[in-house]
Every structure is written in structure tokens, then in C-alpha cells.
Design an enzyme around this catalytic site. Sequence first.
Site, PDB file in Angstrom:
ATOM      1  N   GLU A 169      22.502  41.143  36.870  1.00 49.55           N
ATOM      2  CA  GLU A 169      22.077  42.501  36.817  1.00 49.55           C
ATOM      3  C   GLU A 169      23.134  43.753  36.762  1.00 49.55           C
ATOM      4  OE1 GLU A 169      18.392  43.055  38.630  1.00 49.55           O
ATOM      5  OE2 GLU A 169      17.115  41.586  37.521  1.00 49.55           O
ATOM      6  N   GLU A 261      15.366  36.021  33.765  1.00 54.06           N
ATOM      7  CA  GLU A 261      14.380  36.069  34.648  1.00 54.06           C
ATOM      8  C   GLU A 261      13.278  37.069  34.658  1.00 54.06           C
ATOM      9  OE1 GLU A 261      16.843  37.297  38.417  1.00 54.06           O
ATOM     10  OE2 GLU A 261      15.300  38.968  38.721  1.00 54.06           O
TER      11      GLU A 261
HETATM   12  C1  IDC Z   1      15.163  39.577  45.465  1.00 48.55           C
HETATM   13  C2  IDC Z   1      14.449  38.601  46.303  1.00 48.55           C
HETATM   14  C3  IDC Z   1      14.420  39.098  47.681  1.00 48.55           C
HETATM   15  C4  IDC Z   1      15.726  39.540  48.107  1.00 48.55           C
HETATM   16  C5  IDC Z   1      16.329  40.405  47.141  1.00 48.55           C
HETATM   17  C6  IDC Z   1      17.832  41.067  47.666  1.00 48.55           C
HETATM   18  O1  IDC Z   1      13.173  38.254  46.029  1.00 48.55           O
HETATM   19  O2  IDC Z   1      13.947  38.046  48.501  1.00 48.55           O
HETATM   20  O3  IDC Z   1      15.804  39.882  49.394  1.00 48.55           O
HETATM   21  O4  IDC Z   1      16.137  40.034  45.577  1.00 48.55           O
HETATM   22  O5  IDC Z   1      18.680  40.172  47.183  1.00 48.55           O
HETATM   23  C7  IDC Z   1      15.843  41.147  40.631  1.00 48.55           C
HETATM   24  C8  IDC Z   1      16.874  40.460  41.202  1.00 48.55           C
HETATM   25  C9  IDC Z   1      16.539  39.278  42.148  1.00 48.55           C
HETATM   26  C10 IDC Z   1      15.381  40.061  43.401  1.00 48.55           C
HETATM   27  C11 IDC Z   1      14.303  40.076  42.205  1.00 48.55           C
HETATM   28  C12 IDC Z   1      13.110  40.675  43.098  1.00 48.55           C
HETATM   29  O6  IDC Z   1      17.885  39.629  40.136  1.00 48.55           O
HETATM   30  O7  IDC Z   1      17.913  38.808  42.962  1.00 48.55           O
HETATM   31  O8  IDC Z   1      15.169  38.901  44.170  1.00 48.55           O
HETATM   32  N1  IDC Z   1      14.716  41.035  41.172  1.00 48.55           N
HETATM   33  O9  IDC Z   1      13.287  41.985  43.579  1.00 48.55           O
HETATM   34  N2  IDC Z   1      15.904  41.757  39.617  1.00 48.55           N
HETATM   35  C13 IDC Z   1      14.724  42.364  39.590  1.00 48.55           C
HETATM   36  C14 IDC Z   1      13.927  41.902  40.486  1.00 48.55           C
END
Ligand code: IDC
Length: 343
Positions: A169, A261
Site C-alpha cells: 500500500e 486485500e
Molecule cells: C492491520 C492489522 C493490525 C495491525 C496494523 C498495522 O489488522 O493488526 O496492527 O495492520 O500494521 C491495510 C493493511 C493491513 C492492515 C489492514 C487493517 O494492508 O496491514 O492490517 N489494512 O487495518 N490496509 C487497509 C486496511
Amino acid sequence: MSRRPINCVLSALAMVLLMAGAAMPVGAFPAGSPVDVNGRLSVCGTKLCNEHGHPIQLRGMSTHGLQWYSSCLSGKSFNTLADHWGADIIRLSMYVQEGGYVSDPVKFTRIVNRLIAKASRRGLYVIIDWHMLNPGDPFVNLDRAKTFFKAMAARHADRPNVFYEVANEPHGVSWARLKSYHEQIVALIRKKDRDAVILLGTRGWSSLGVSEGSNEREIVRAPVMAKNVMYTFHFYAASHGTEYFEALSRASQDLPVFVTEFGTQSASGDGANDFERSKAYLKLMKKRKISWVNWNFSDDHRSGAVLQPGTCESGKYKAAGSLKSAGIWVRAKMRTKDRFPKK
Ligand code: IDC
């Protein structure tokens, strides 16, 4: 003559190979598994095609960060995904920061190799996800990304089931800058792996630019000039409404798009599920044959982690009550029969 003695010898041999940690020969996939049925994939126009030239849609799950929840990455959990969920693909979310790759490149390279072998033995496609998140500029980790993808491409070039996702991302960078990153990594992967599909992150947290006030037109005007590449789109149904939806709808008519995702909840990966809106996205993705991967197969406490806390430790993936509501919903969408065209 009975075939039994031969089978015994063969399975004994397989056991020895397995115990020695030897890789199964590339090309041997369980009969009827997604990779057995579809073989090596390629991009055909705006779609993903199987080796028989038919457009297909893949559906599967992303892991959580590989540095966390390792008990959710066992053989049993992969079996559950392959056999019980009917997944076609697993995304290996290898974080770069937050205790991920940078903290121990050798260790994480080894973990990814091991998990690719594990997915392959089950006939699943697998995405090698360079899970860069913060900082949002992929050039910050350019040298590391090059080292990593060089190793991956050298080792897995012969596998027909591997996808490379080169930037999870990116954000806060222009498409021109991102495009130049992609071109460098694509060129590097292509030195070893001539034809695997490479997934390219888009601006604004892989929103095709929407979350930074742009849209897919900037990519259509200046695409990455390479074969077998697709652009990624991420959405979280409770946060991302009409603007995102329409961008995906438009973009998928002009560009090959892969949803690497999505969540049924908010962009925090937590909170209430919006199944109504998720349903609309899934309907669109089915119609357009856009492949998708749901976030995430772990027993983290957040609502987007499909398993109830404690499930991975206990290994009781099929027990009643092992799934959160997102898990029940997503599994039902994944577990449908006869979804691939006949050979
Ligand atoms: C989130 C995880 C969480 C973690 C956070 C930080 O669910 O446990 O603490 O990342 O790394 C994304 C990202 C993905 C995120 C997810 C939800 O690619 O890493 O995971 N998310 O927030 N993009 C949009 C949402």
C-alpha cells in the site's frame, strides 16, 4: 499384479522426502486442486487467464503479518483453507517494517520460502506480498525490495503458481514515482522469472489513487509497459463506499485489476461488518472475474481476523464457534463448487 506394493514404496519414498524437507517436484500438484486445474496463469486483456486460455477468478485469504500469529500458519491451517474453505490462493503478507523483513531478512526469506512450499504442496496459488505500509514511499526500501525479489524470483521461477506483489500500500507518492519503482522491480524479477504475474500497488493505499484525490485514469494514461502485470485495489466495505466502488467498476474495464486485500469491516480491520456493501463488491468482482483475497486468516482479536481468538493454538479450525462473523460470511462466498471452466 496388485499395485499395493508399488504404492507402499512410493508413499514410503514420499515420507522420506517430506521428512528430509525436500521440495515436491515442481509441477506435481494434487489432482483437482486449483493449480492442477488451471496451471500457469497469464494476463489476457483485462483478465487473468488459465493455461487453457479461459478467464478465471481466484479467491482466497491473506495471512496476517508473518511476524505475528505463526500458529495460524501451520499445515493444519493450510489444509483447512485448501480443503474446507475451498480457497484457491493464499497471500503471504510479509511486513517490511513493524518487526518484519528489515528486522531479519534471512529469517523472513526462509519463512516465505517455507510457506510457498506449503501452499504449493496443496495445489494453491500464492502471493508473495512485500507488505510495505509505513513509510508509504517504496523507494525507502528499494534496496531491500531488490534483494528480496531477486532471491524470490531466482528460487521460484519454475513454479507455475507464484504471484509477486511488489508494494502492498504505497501512499504519499505520485503515480510517476510509483511507476518508476514498479519498472525497476519488474525488470529485476523478469531476469529470472520470465512470466509469473506481477501485482503492482496503486496510489493511495492501493485505491487506484482514489483516496488521494485521483483515480485510475492516471494509470490508464501511463501504464507500466510490461507483460503479465496487474494493478492492485484494496477496499474495506464499512469505510469505502460509492467512490471506491465506481473506481473499481470503471478501472476493471480498462486495466487488469486484482483485489489483493479487502475487509468486510472498516479500514482499521476492525469494527462492525458491512455485509450489504461487501455483497455488492463481490457481485461486481464475480461479474468481471476480478480475483480477490480477504484480510485476514488469523485469530487476532479484531473483527477482520476471521478466526476466534485461541483457534490457531487449539488447531480446532472446523469446530463450531471457531469463526467470527466475517469468517462465516467469507467462507460461504469462497466455498462454491465448479467455479473453474472445464479444461
Ligand atoms: C492491520 C492489522 C493490525 C495491525 C496494523 C498495522 O489488522 O493488526 O496492527 O495492520 O500494521 C491495510 C493493511 C493491513 C492492515 C489492514 C487493517 O494492508 O496491514 O492490517 N489494512 O487495518 N490496509 C487497509 C486496511
